[in-house]
Write a protein that holds these residues in place. Structure first.
Motif, PDB file in Angstrom:
ATOM      1  N   GLU A  76       0.836  -1.207   0.000  1.00 13.65           N
ATOM      2  CA  GLU A  76       0.000   0.000   0.000  1.00 13.65           C
ATOM      3  C   GLU A  76       0.871   1.258   0.000  1.00 13.65           C
ATOM      4  OE1 GLU A  76      -3.486   2.137   2.710  1.00 13.65           O
ATOM      5  OE2 GLU A  76      -2.806   0.104   3.165  1.00 13.65           O
TER       6      GLU A  76
ATOM      7  N   PHE B 169       2.207   1.798  -3.431  1.00 14.13           N
ATOM      8  CA  PHE B 169       1.185   2.393  -4.297  1.00 14.13           C
ATOM      9  C   PHE B 169       1.123   3.908  -4.090  1.00 14.13           C
ATOM     10  CE2 PHE B 169      -1.922  -0.815  -6.179  1.00 14.13           C
ATOM     11  CZ  PHE B 169      -0.960  -1.806  -6.272  1.00 14.13           C
TER      12      PHE B 169
ATOM     13  N   VAL C 220      -0.491   5.985  -7.112  1.00 15.09           N
ATOM     14  CA  VAL C 220      -1.692   5.198  -7.425  1.00 15.09           C
ATOM     15  C   VAL C 220      -2.709   5.374  -6.308  1.00 15.09           C
ATOM     16  CG1 VAL C 220      -2.611   2.887  -7.783  1.00 15.09           C
ATOM     17  CG2 VAL C 220      -0.389   3.512  -8.745  1.00 15.09           C
TER      18      VAL C 220
ATOM     19  N   PRO D 123      -6.468   1.076  -6.948  1.00 13.24           N
ATOM     20  CA  PRO D 123      -5.939  -0.182  -7.499  1.00 13.24           C
ATOM     21  C   PRO D 123      -6.901  -0.897  -8.432  1.00 13.24           C
ATOM     22  CG  PRO D 123      -5.526  -0.046  -5.140  1.00 13.24           C
ATOM     23  CD  PRO D 123      -6.465   1.075  -5.475  1.00 13.24           C
TER      24      PRO D 123
ATOM     25  N   SER E  16      -6.433  -1.277 -12.268  1.00 10.70           N
ATOM     26  CA  SER E  16      -5.489  -2.247 -12.839  1.00 10.70           C
ATOM     27  C   SER E  16      -6.178  -3.299 -13.691  1.00 10.70           C
ATOM     28  CB  SER E  16      -4.711  -2.956 -11.722  1.00 10.70           C
ATOM     29  OG  SER E  16      -5.593  -3.756 -10.935  1.00 10.70           O
TER      30      SER E  16
ATOM     31  N   TRP F  20       0.655  -2.258 -15.279  1.00 15.28           N
ATOM     32  CA  TRP F  20       0.758  -2.027 -13.834  1.00 15.28           C
ATOM     33  C   TRP F  20       1.967  -2.726 -13.230  1.00 15.28           C
ATOM     34  CZ3 TRP F  20      -2.807   0.178 -10.035  1.00 15.28           C
ATOM     35  CH2 TRP F  20      -3.711   1.066 -10.624  1.00 15.28           C
TER      36      TRP F  20
ATOM     37  N   LEU G 241       4.870  -0.536 -11.385  1.00 14.92           N
ATOM     38  CA  LEU G 241       4.930  -0.638  -9.926  1.00 14.92           C
ATOM     39  C   LEU G 241       6.081  -1.469  -9.387  1.00 14.92           C
ATOM     40  CD1 LEU G 241       1.126  -0.871  -9.277  1.00 14.92           C
ATOM     41  CD2 LEU G 241       2.640   0.799  -8.241  1.00 14.92           C
TER      42      LEU G 241
ATOM     43  N   LEU H 147      -1.333  -8.300  -9.139  1.00 14.54           N
ATOM     44  CA  LEU H 147      -1.818  -6.931  -9.021  1.00 14.54           C
ATOM     45  C   LEU H 147      -3.168  -6.681  -9.682  1.00 14.54           C
ATOM     46  CD1 LEU H 147       1.442  -4.876  -9.752  1.00 14.54           C
ATOM     47  CD2 LEU H 147       0.478  -5.487  -7.529  1.00 14.54           C
TER      48      LEU H 147
END
Length: 232
Positions: free
Chosen positions: A62, A65, A70, A73, A76, A83, A87, A158
């Motif tokens: 988290e 992100f 981001v 989520p 995605s 993604w 990430l 993800l």
């Protein structure tokens, strides 16, 4: 010279024909690294470690992100490669362990959901993904899946839960925006992961000549040019 020789000597593996062909994930991942090199793309091996990711990793993911900008989520869904490519570096920093973008097949028990061949991936790393590829296969999206592999031999998924939430809202809506991690044969009941190519550089090779935007360079890119990566 040595790299060129390895490419010439590399022997492409057989494509899986059932869930029984998946065997050991770490071994398959090492094979995927060798295949990536044979395609002329740099990829790092993972030095496998013991242990496993714990429940507290959720807080770290988290945080990754947030650092990546981001906020939602669930966006995605159907954009697994984009993604994962974007990430991976942020998640690697927060977990303090190697994280590799992984591209390959996803099966539901003995039925493939995404099943690119070795030749598909090799060709696409040179030509990119085009609308013609999708049309010729009779699909509504790209025939591949992407996830992240960490040095424990576990994976981070993800996008699949968000995709399932859109495909089957009555069954999966509560999982929209969900991220899961753990043993690749256990994180989602019945699903099996088969790694075939490795690394952000391979994702960039796929994107280079593609008709679709397959990677992101900023948070805003994560929400543009969405493409449903699901079979008909």
């Amino acid at each position: 010279m040595l790299k060129s020789l390895r490419r010439l000597l590399y022997k492409t593996q057989n494509n899986p024909t059932s869930g029984a062909d998946f065997k050991d994930y770490r071994k398959n991942f090492d094979q995927a690294v060798a295949f990536t090199h044979a395609c002329g793309v740099a990829a790092k091996n993972l030095s496998w470690t013991g242990g496993k990711l714990g429940e507290d990793e959720g807080g770290k993911i988290e945080k990754a992100f947030r650092a990546a900008g981001v906020k939602d989520p669930s966006k995605s869904a159907f954009q697994c490669l984009k993604w994962c490519h974007y990430l991976a570096p942020f998640i690697e920093v927060e977990l303090k362990r190697p994280v590799q973008v992984t591209i390959g097949q996803l099966w539901m028990r003995d039925e493939p959901v995404f099943n690119p061949s070795w030749q598909n991936l090799k060709d696409w790393s040179k030509s990119g993904l085009t609308f013609k590829h999708i049309y010729d296969e009779g699909r509504s999206g790209i025939n591949l899946h992407a996830w992240l592999t960490v040095d424990t031999g576990e994976i981070i998924e993800l996008s699949l839960l968000s995709s399932l939430a859109i495909i089957s809202p009555n069954k999966y809506s509560e999982y929209n925006g969900g991220i899961v991690w753990g043993n690749p044969s256990e994180i989602l009941e019945g699903h099996r992961y088969y790694p075939m190519a490795v690394g952000r550089s391979f994702a960039e090779a796929l994107n280079k000549n593609s008709d679709l935007a397959l990677i992101a360079h900023a948070p805003v890119d994560l929400h543009t040019y969405p493409c449903a990566l699901v079979p008909n």
